[in-house]
Design a protein around this motif. Sequence first.
Motif, mmCIF file in Angstrom:
data_model
loop_
_atom_site.group_PDB
_atom_site.id
_atom_site.type_symbol
_atom_site.label_atom_id
_atom_site.label_comp_id
_atom_site.label_asym_id
_atom_site.label_seq_id
_atom_site.Cartn_x
_atom_site.Cartn_y
_atom_site.Cartn_z
ATOM 1 N N LYS A 13 0.845 -1.193 0.000
ATOM 2 C CA LYS A 13 0.000 0.000 0.000
ATOM 3 C C LYS A 13 0.885 1.250 0.000
ATOM 4 O O LYS A 13 1.742 1.412 0.862
ATOM 5 C CB LYS A 13 -0.879 -0.026 1.252
ATOM 6 C CG LYS A 13 -1.821 1.126 1.386
ATOM 7 C CD LYS A 13 -2.658 0.935 2.635
ATOM 8 C CE LYS A 13 -3.437 2.144 2.997
ATOM 9 N NZ LYS A 13 -4.182 1.958 4.240
ATOM 10 N N GLU A 45 -9.495 3.559 -13.749
ATOM 11 C CA GLU A 45 -9.526 2.492 -12.740
ATOM 12 C C GLU A 45 -8.397 2.665 -11.735
ATOM 13 O O GLU A 45 -8.590 2.481 -10.531
ATOM 14 C CB GLU A 45 -9.454 1.125 -13.417
ATOM 15 C CG GLU A 45 -10.721 0.786 -14.184
ATOM 16 C CD GLU A 45 -10.580 -0.419 -15.095
ATOM 17 O OE1 GLU A 45 -9.437 -0.845 -15.386
ATOM 18 O OE2 GLU A 45 -11.631 -0.934 -15.531
ATOM 19 N N ARG A 46 -7.216 3.028 -12.218
ATOM 20 C CA ARG A 46 -6.090 3.269 -11.310
ATOM 21 C C ARG A 46 -6.420 4.441 -10.388
ATOM 22 O O ARG A 46 -6.145 4.399 -9.190
ATOM 23 C CB ARG A 46 -4.813 3.547 -12.118
ATOM 24 C CG ARG A 46 -3.597 3.845 -11.274
ATOM 25 C CD ARG A 46 -3.177 2.654 -10.457
ATOM 26 N NE ARG A 46 -2.008 2.989 -9.648
ATOM 27 C CZ ARG A 46 -1.692 2.372 -8.531
ATOM 28 N NH1 ARG A 46 -2.410 1.357 -8.104
ATOM 29 N NH2 ARG A 46 -0.639 2.728 -7.846
ATOM 30 N N GLU A 48 -9.342 5.411 -9.389
ATOM 31 C CA GLU A 48 -10.327 4.968 -8.391
ATOM 32 C C GLU A 48 -9.646 4.208 -7.259
ATOM 33 O O GLU A 48 -9.972 4.400 -6.085
ATOM 34 C CB GLU A 48 -11.398 4.091 -9.047
ATOM 35 C CG GLU A 48 -12.354 4.848 -9.940
ATOM 36 C CD GLU A 48 -13.281 5.771 -9.173
ATOM 37 O OE1 GLU A 48 -13.632 5.476 -8.019
ATOM 38 O OE2 GLU A 48 -13.666 6.808 -9.749
ATOM 39 N N ARG A 49 -8.700 3.344 -7.613
ATOM 40 C CA ARG A 49 -7.971 2.590 -6.572
ATOM 41 C C ARG A 49 -7.144 3.538 -5.703
ATOM 42 O O ARG A 49 -7.106 3.395 -4.480
ATOM 43 C CB ARG A 49 -7.086 1.521 -7.203
ATOM 44 C CG ARG A 49 -7.874 0.344 -7.772
ATOM 45 C CD ARG A 49 -6.981 -0.817 -8.182
ATOM 46 N NE ARG A 49 -5.988 -0.464 -9.184
ATOM 47 C CZ ARG A 49 -6.183 -0.492 -10.500
ATOM 48 N NH1 ARG A 49 -7.346 -0.864 -10.987
ATOM 49 N NH2 ARG A 49 -5.214 -0.163 -11.330
ATOM 50 N N ALA A 52 -9.315 5.402 -3.311
ATOM 51 C CA ALA A 52 -9.712 4.538 -2.197
ATOM 52 C C ALA A 52 -8.583 4.426 -1.172
ATOM 53 O O ALA A 52 -8.831 4.434 0.042
ATOM 54 C CB ALA A 52 -10.109 3.156 -2.712
#
Length: 81
Positions: A13, A45-46, A48-49, A52
């Motif tokens: 992470k 998509e990246r 959005e990740r 998050a």
Amino acid sequence: MGRVAEDKETADKPSYEQARDELADVVRRLEAGGLTLEESLALWERGERLAAVCEEWLEGARARLAAALDRPENGDAPAPF
């Protein structure tokens, strides 16, 4: 989840700052245009990740602050604020 899995997850992470900076770069690239649909979707998509991940860090920070503010500073006396 076991301790080893948690350590791996934490190691994979990115920090809040890393995720935020990469997210800003993703937004700049999307706004600049000139990408194929597939490239745009992959970047979205990246993003959005990454968003998050940032939210997880912020939620954790809020929880830590709330815990610190709820903790009495001197014995049983409540915090003055």
